[in-house]
Write an enzyme that holds these catalytic residues in place. Structure first.
Site, PDB file in Angstrom:
ATOM      1  N   VAL A 109       1.182  -4.006   3.744  1.00 19.83           N
ATOM      2  CA  VAL A 109       1.154  -4.997   4.326  1.00 19.83           C
ATOM      3  C   VAL A 109       2.395  -5.963   4.136  1.00 19.83           C
ATOM      4  O   VAL A 109       2.654  -7.052   4.667  1.00 19.83           O
ATOM      5  CB  VAL A 109      -0.200  -5.913   3.960  1.00 19.83           C
ATOM      6  CG1 VAL A 109      -1.523  -5.502   4.684  1.00 19.83           C
ATOM      7  CG2 VAL A 109      -0.424  -6.071   2.528  1.00 19.83           C
ATOM      8  N   SER A 166       0.792  -1.573   0.193  1.00 21.02           N
ATOM      9  CA  SER A 166      -0.005  -0.058   0.051  1.00 21.02           C
ATOM     10  C   SER A 166       0.897   1.454   0.032  1.00 21.02           C
ATOM     11  O   SER A 166       0.157   2.460  -0.189  1.00 21.02           O
ATOM     12  CB  SER A 166      -0.935   0.071   1.113  1.00 21.02           C
ATOM     13  OG  SER A 166      -2.141  -0.792   1.003  1.00 21.02           O
ATOM     14  N   LYS A 222       0.480   3.548  -2.976  1.00 19.24           N
ATOM     15  CA  LYS A 222      -0.477   4.117  -3.078  1.00 19.24           C
ATOM     16  C   LYS A 222      -0.003   5.755  -3.313  1.00 19.24           C
ATOM     17  O   LYS A 222      -0.598   6.469  -3.774  1.00 19.24           O
ATOM     18  CB  LYS A 222      -1.609   4.147  -1.958  1.00 19.24           C
ATOM     19  CG  LYS A 222      -2.370   2.787  -2.237  1.00 19.24           C
ATOM     20  CD  LYS A 222      -3.059   2.293  -1.164  1.00 19.24           C
ATOM     21  CE  LYS A 222      -3.609   1.099  -1.467  1.00 19.24           C
ATOM     22  NZ  LYS A 222      -4.186   0.294  -0.323  1.00 19.24           N
ATOM     23  N   TYR A 270      -4.322   3.314   7.786  1.00 23.98           N
ATOM     24  CA  TYR A 270      -5.754   2.644   7.678  1.00 23.98           C
ATOM     25  C   TYR A 270      -6.540   2.962   8.996  1.00 23.98           C
ATOM     26  O   TYR A 270      -6.706   4.180   9.253  1.00 23.98           O
ATOM     27  CB  TYR A 270      -5.574   1.136   7.397  1.00 23.98           C
ATOM     28  CG  TYR A 270      -4.610   0.709   6.794  1.00 23.98           C
ATOM     29  CD1 TYR A 270      -4.582   0.964   5.337  1.00 23.98           C
ATOM     30  CD2 TYR A 270      -3.465  -0.088   7.003  1.00 23.98           C
ATOM     31  CE1 TYR A 270      -3.455   0.600   4.524  1.00 23.98           C
ATOM     32  CE2 TYR A 270      -2.631  -0.634   6.131  1.00 23.98           C
ATOM     33  CZ  TYR A 270      -2.742  -0.234   4.901  1.00 23.98           C
ATOM     34  OH  TYR A 270      -1.532  -0.640   4.178  1.00 23.98           O
ATOM     35  N   TYR A 322      -3.081  -2.553 -10.675  1.00 25.12           N
ATOM     36  CA  TYR A 322      -3.131  -2.255  -9.340  1.00 25.12           C
ATOM     37  C   TYR A 322      -2.360  -3.404  -8.547  1.00 25.12           C
ATOM     38  O   TYR A 322      -1.454  -2.933  -7.681  1.00 25.12           O
ATOM     39  CB  TYR A 322      -4.608  -2.118  -8.725  1.00 25.12           C
ATOM     40  CG  TYR A 322      -4.634  -2.143  -7.163  1.00 25.12           C
ATOM     41  CD1 TYR A 322      -4.315  -1.164  -6.376  1.00 25.12           C
ATOM     42  CD2 TYR A 322      -5.105  -3.384  -6.529  1.00 25.12           C
ATOM     43  CE1 TYR A 322      -4.263  -1.045  -4.879  1.00 25.12           C
ATOM     44  CE2 TYR A 322      -5.065  -3.287  -5.205  1.00 25.12           C
ATOM     45  CZ  TYR A 322      -4.683  -2.192  -4.452  1.00 25.12           C
ATOM     46  OH  TYR A 322      -4.636  -2.159  -3.024  1.00 25.12           O
TER      47      TYR A 322
HETATM   48  N1  GLN Z   1      -2.085  -5.245  -2.291  1.00 26.07           N
HETATM   49  C1  GLN Z   1      -2.651  -5.297  -1.196  1.00 26.07           C
HETATM   50  C2  GLN Z   1      -4.241  -5.332  -1.187  1.00 26.07           C
HETATM   51  O1  GLN Z   1      -4.814  -4.898  -2.166  1.00 26.07           O
HETATM   52  C3  GLN Z   1      -2.192  -3.977  -0.439  1.00 26.07           C
HETATM   53  C4  GLN Z   1      -3.076  -3.802   0.884  1.00 26.07           C
HETATM   54  C5  GLN Z   1      -2.018  -3.037   1.988  1.00 26.07           C
HETATM   55  O2  GLN Z   1      -0.736  -2.874   2.058  1.00 26.07           O
HETATM   56  N2  GLN Z   1      -2.733  -2.745   2.842  1.00 26.07           N
HETATM   57  O3  GLN Z   1      -4.863  -5.852  -0.374  1.00 26.07           O
END
Ligand code: GLN
Length: 308
Positions: A261, A63, A66, A243, A191
């Site tokens: 993650v 993430s 992003k 988050y 993505y």
């Molecule tokens: N690729 C992961 C997902 O889409 C990214 C989520 C994350 O890092 N929180 O679930």
């Protein structure tokens, strides 16, 4: 900054890996050794980098991608057009929840750092298909991380794609509710790829240093993103970077940060430091347990809380 301080922080925070678990919902992430912790700091004052622990270990950006993809979308489309498609509100729900949209009857994803928002942002990158969008995203990541060797981790990408049904359901929900145009599977493909780029903490400290330096790469003084884009991204990192743990983190640590993650954390001390951290064991919100402890110690020991 001081290398000895970073060594001490790693030593004090390392054991916090025991409070977390590696992400298993993406099977390839479940195979990562949880007993790792690394940190890298880019010091804007003297243009030096300092590292400790597993600073050079590669891991999936997840993430944290992003952030660069949002910056690229803002560069390509302009701030106003991007925020016509996605809001900038914290959700209070997990990163892959559909509830915030359903309960609030949202017509846009709530922010660019939850999966729905990030999927829409990916669809905004100019390119006629996943390959073209991902090529642009990867080149931009190389530029802003100051590492021309960044590559896609094929194993993580395949694992994400194979098991990405929650992301598929989010994307189809949005498509059905006119939240984005385009081909769902094609957008999801780019993505999943953006999440599967391998980085290390040094790369993340470079990305963070550009944000800390208001859009200018400190290693060559090139303006990579506008000051306005850098300021906007830092503010969303402060309210939504971790988050549904973002409020706690801002209150108890007090520095803009973004987690992934894969165990990465990227944090910005405005005008001072770009920080990258890696600790793959995560808490239930999906944030690195030892990594957050290391950031908290660094902020406290150096006095980096932006609200102080
Ligand atoms: N690729 C992961 C997902 O889409 C990214 C989520 C994350 O890092 N929180 O679930």
């Amino acid at each position: 900054m001081d290398k000895k301080l970073l060594d001490k922080i790693i030593e004090e925070s390392f054991q916090y890996y025991k409070k977390g678990h590696v992400a298993t919902y993406i099977p390839a992430l479940g195979r990562v050794n949880p007993e790792q912790l690394g940190i890298a700091v880019y010091d804007l004052e003297n243009n030096e980098q300092y590292f400790a622990g597993n600073a050079e270990t590669s891991f999936a950006i997840e993430s944290i991608s992003k952030v660069p993809v949002l910056l690229l979308a803002i560069e390509e489309r302009g701030l106003k057009n991007v925020f016509n498609k996605v809001d900038a509100e914290p959700t209070g729900f997990s990163f892959n929840s559909i509830l915030n949209m359903e309960i609030n009857k949202r017509t846009y994803p709530m922010n660019p750092f939850v999966n729905t928002g990030a999927i829409v942002i990916n669809s905004l990158i100019n390119g006629k298909n996943s390959d073209e969008r991902f090529e642009k995203i990867l080149s931009f990541m190389k530029l802003i991380c100051n590492n021309e060797h960044l590559t896609l981790n094929q194993e993580i990408y395949e694992s994400e794609s194979r098991t990405g049904d929650i992301n598929r359901s989010l994307a189809y929900y949005m498509k059905a509710n006119d939240m984005f145009d385009g081909d769902v599977e094609d957008v999801l493909d780019s993505y999943f790829k953006q999440c599967s780029v391998n980085v290390n903490t040094i790369d993340l400290s470079n990305l963070a240093a550009v944000l800390a330096n208001n859009g200018i790469a400190p290693w060559n003084n090139q303006q990579i993103v506008s000051e306005e884009a850098a300021i906007t991204v830092k503010s969303i990192m402060t309210t939504a970077g971790l988050y549904d743990e973002s409020g706690d983190f801002s209150t108890h640590v007090g520095i803009p940060a973004k987690s992934g993650v894969g165990g990465g954390l990227m944090a910005v001390s405005p005008d001072k430091f770009g920080i990258g951290v890696f600790g793959p064991a995560l808490d239930k919100e999906g944030n690195s347990t030892a990594g957050m402890k290391a950031l908290k110690l660094l902020v406290e020991k150096v006095g980096l809380n932006i609200f102080e």
